[in-house]
Design a protein around this motif. Structure first.
Motif, short mmCIF file in Angstrom:
data_model
loop_
_atom_site.label_atom_id
_atom_site.label_comp_id
_atom_site.label_asym_id
_atom_site.label_seq_id
_atom_site.Cartn_x
_atom_site.Cartn_y
_atom_site.Cartn_z
N THR A 1 0.84 -1.19 0.00
CA THR A 1 0.00 0.00 0.00
C THR A 1 0.88 1.25 0.00
N VAL B 1 0.62 3.70 1.89
CA VAL B 1 0.90 4.01 3.30
C VAL B 1 2.14 3.26 3.78
N GLU B 2 2.25 1.98 3.42
CA GLU B 2 3.41 1.18 3.82
C GLU B 2 4.68 1.64 3.11
N GLU C 1 5.31 4.68 2.18
CA GLU C 1 5.74 5.94 2.80
C GLU C 1 6.36 5.68 4.18
N LYS C 2 5.82 4.72 4.90
CA LYS C 2 6.41 4.36 6.19
C LYS C 2 7.85 3.88 6.01
N ILE D 1 6.04 9.85 -3.22
CA ILE D 1 6.45 9.53 -1.85
C ILE D 1 7.88 10.00 -1.60
#
Length: 546
Positions: free
Chosen positions: A332, A334-335, A337-338, A366
């Motif tokens: 994802t 989100v992952e 970017e983490k 990102i």
């Protein structure tokens, strides 16, 4: 006065003798009488150099080097050509080594040919618990469709079979292997797909779905791993490679490489990209980046999406030849970017596999969000295969390095337009456009997806033609790059992309004495001959390894 003059004669003679030879500095190796492309800042040429303690100590004309240095090891090139050791900026060195003992399916022109190769391999490897193979490509077959497992089920009902596609992003498994992996028609997995036909698995697994089966393949023994690395090294030395980027390694393999470097059983210089598992991240974030003359550990390899050939590349619009398919990301946003923030905060390079224009846009955005603006983090996009016109300037704006594989263009050109359509294909394999963003580009091969020979990539980059020199007019010639830039891409720019430009990538004083000798001149030889040129000698640290 006479006695005074007589006293000066011995001193004068001693002075002459000293100036005539005794003052010469002793070195380990002198190479002279050649055409040497230093690939320094001025792309200058030289005739000779001296090596001591594994490094270049002087570069210049033959007369200068021979008048100032002396060695028991003298190499007269007699007009042969020397280049800095070739660097493959993106490969799978360890995986290539392990692939040498499984069924080689590369170039199979039909599914029948694939089956024949599998059976021949099995006949000579009865002791292997699994039947493994790699290299098939359905785009080379008359019917360009994914195969099914039926034939494998008939031949090997009780032996698990896993045959990986050439790009590593799809695989064909038989029913026994699917059962071991718990794969059924109802299996769903993020970033992967189980292909079905009439509601049943065909045996084809895409991207993350492969892991459901491959995790059950027995690990190589320590001896098998060492043998694989030594076999890979031997083949790579033959084609002039002195450094490789190994894209995606676990801690135990990196530490094995390091130990083999210490023992001098592995002499290939390695830039190791780490697999971003939780355990690997925890260990290397605590340990921090590491670099010595043979090993650099400073980056993580992230997979953004799949491959174009298996329709796993994540596109902004549907595939031209399958309007129901757009590919997918392997995690994802989100992952991703983490992970990016973790890499940034811990001082590691983030190198992300991005094929499709959607994957490139997602990861470029990102990167931009985390990097903010100009920087020297040297984060990389691996492959950068299809980049929309709206996104390409982000490489320049955020100092992102494109790491590309020129032979991908000439391997894919037969069918890539089928996948992308006439307009979108123009945004694919745009090496010149990418180079112009930051004034550099890193060149690799992605072997074993492609051949290990860096001259194939050189030829593809400058001629945009395949090994048969087709098409005669070249493929999308507006994005060819010059020979000078291609040589830089596989030497100094590849070193820069690895934070190694002070160690290697050019023939200059103080740098590691890695170099390649060839009879022909890459800068002048006819394009149609480039893939067939032979390496005469490969040296690492002044030591001949081939």
């Amino acid at each position: 006065m006479k006695k005074y003059l007589q006293g000066l004669i011995p001193l004068f003679l001693f002075s002459c003798l000293y100036s005539c030879g005794e003052q010469k500095e002793s070195v380990d190796l002198i190479v002279h009488g050649g055409i040497i492309y230093t690939v320094d800042e001025n792309f200058s040429q030289a005739e000779a150099f001296a090596v001591k303690d594994g490094r270049f100590v002087a570069v210049g004309s033959s007369s200068d080097i021979l008048s100032h240095y002396i060695s028991d090891d003298m190499l007269d090139l007699q007009g042969q050509v020397v280049y800095p050791g070739f660097i493959d900026a993106h490969a799978h060195f360890y995986r290539y080594g392990t692939s040498l003992i499984i069924a080689n399916l590369t170039g199979s022109d039909s599914f029948d040919e694939l089956i024949k190769r599998v059976t021949v391999h099995r006949d000579s490897h009865q002791d292997q618990e699994w039947i493994l193979g790699r290299g098939w490509d359905q785009n080379l077959w008359e019917v360009k469709e994914f195969p099914t497992k039926d034939r494998l089920d008939e031949l090997y009902p009780d032996t698990p079979v896993l045959l990986t596609r050439v790009d590593g992003h799809a695989a064909l498994a038989n029913q026994k292997a699917l059962d071991i992996g718990g794969v059924t028609a109802g299996t769903n997995i993020l970033g992967g797909k189980v292909l079905l036909q009439n509601g049943r698995p065909t045996g084809v697994l895409i991207d993350n779905a492969i892991g459901l089966v491959s995790t059950h393949v027995p690990n190589a023994t320590l001896q098998e791993s060492m043998d694989a690395l030594k076999a890979a090294q031997e083949n790579c030395f033959k084609v002039g490679l002195t450094s490789v980027v190994d894209a995606g390694l676990d801690r135990e393999t990196i530490e094995l490489m390091q130990q083999m470097h210490v023992n001098q059983t592995l002499k290939m210089r390695i830039y190791a990209m780490i697999n971003p598992t939780e355990d690997n991240r925890k260990y290397y974030f605590e340990k921090g980046p590491y670099q010595d003359d043979f090993l650099t550990v400073k980056s993580f390899k992230i997979y953004g999406d799949g491959a174009l050939g298996s329709r796993g590349a994540s596109l902004l619009e549907p595939y031209h030849d399958d309007h129901q398919e757009m590919g997918f990301l392997l995690n994802t946003p989100v992952e991703f970017e983490k992970l990016a923030y973790e890499m940034f905060e811990n001082g590691f390079q983030m190198n992300t596999h991005c094929i499709g224009d959607s994957a490139n846009r997602t990861l470029l955005n990102i990167y931009a969000h985390v990097l903010k603006g100009e920087n020297d983090r040297r984060w990389r996009i691996e492959h950068a295969q299809i980049v929309s016109r709206e996104d390409i300037n982000k490489f320049s704006k955020y100092n992102i390095i494109p790491s590309v594989q020129p032979t991908h263009a000439t391997s894919d050109m037969y069918w890539a337009e089928d996948r992308l359509g006439a307009d979108r294909i123009k945004t694919a394999y745009t090496y010149k456009d990418l180079l112009e963003q930051n004034g550099l580009i890193a060149l690799g091969s992605d072997f074993p997806v492609e051949d290990i020979n860096p001259l194939y990539g050189f030829h593809s980059a400058v001629a945009r033609r395949d090994d048969n020199n087709w098409p005669s007019e070249g493929f999308q010639m507006e994005n060819k790059i010059s020979r000078k830039d291609a040589l830089k891409g596989m030497t100094i720019w590849a070193a820069y992309a690895n934070f190694e430009e002070d160690l290697k990538g050019s023939i200059e004083n103080g740098k590691l004495a890695d170099f390649v000798i060839m009879e022909e001149d890459l800068m002048k030889e006819a394009e149609e001959n480039l893939r067939h040129l032979k390496v005469l000698g490969t040296y690492i640290g002044g030591e001949k390894v081939y």
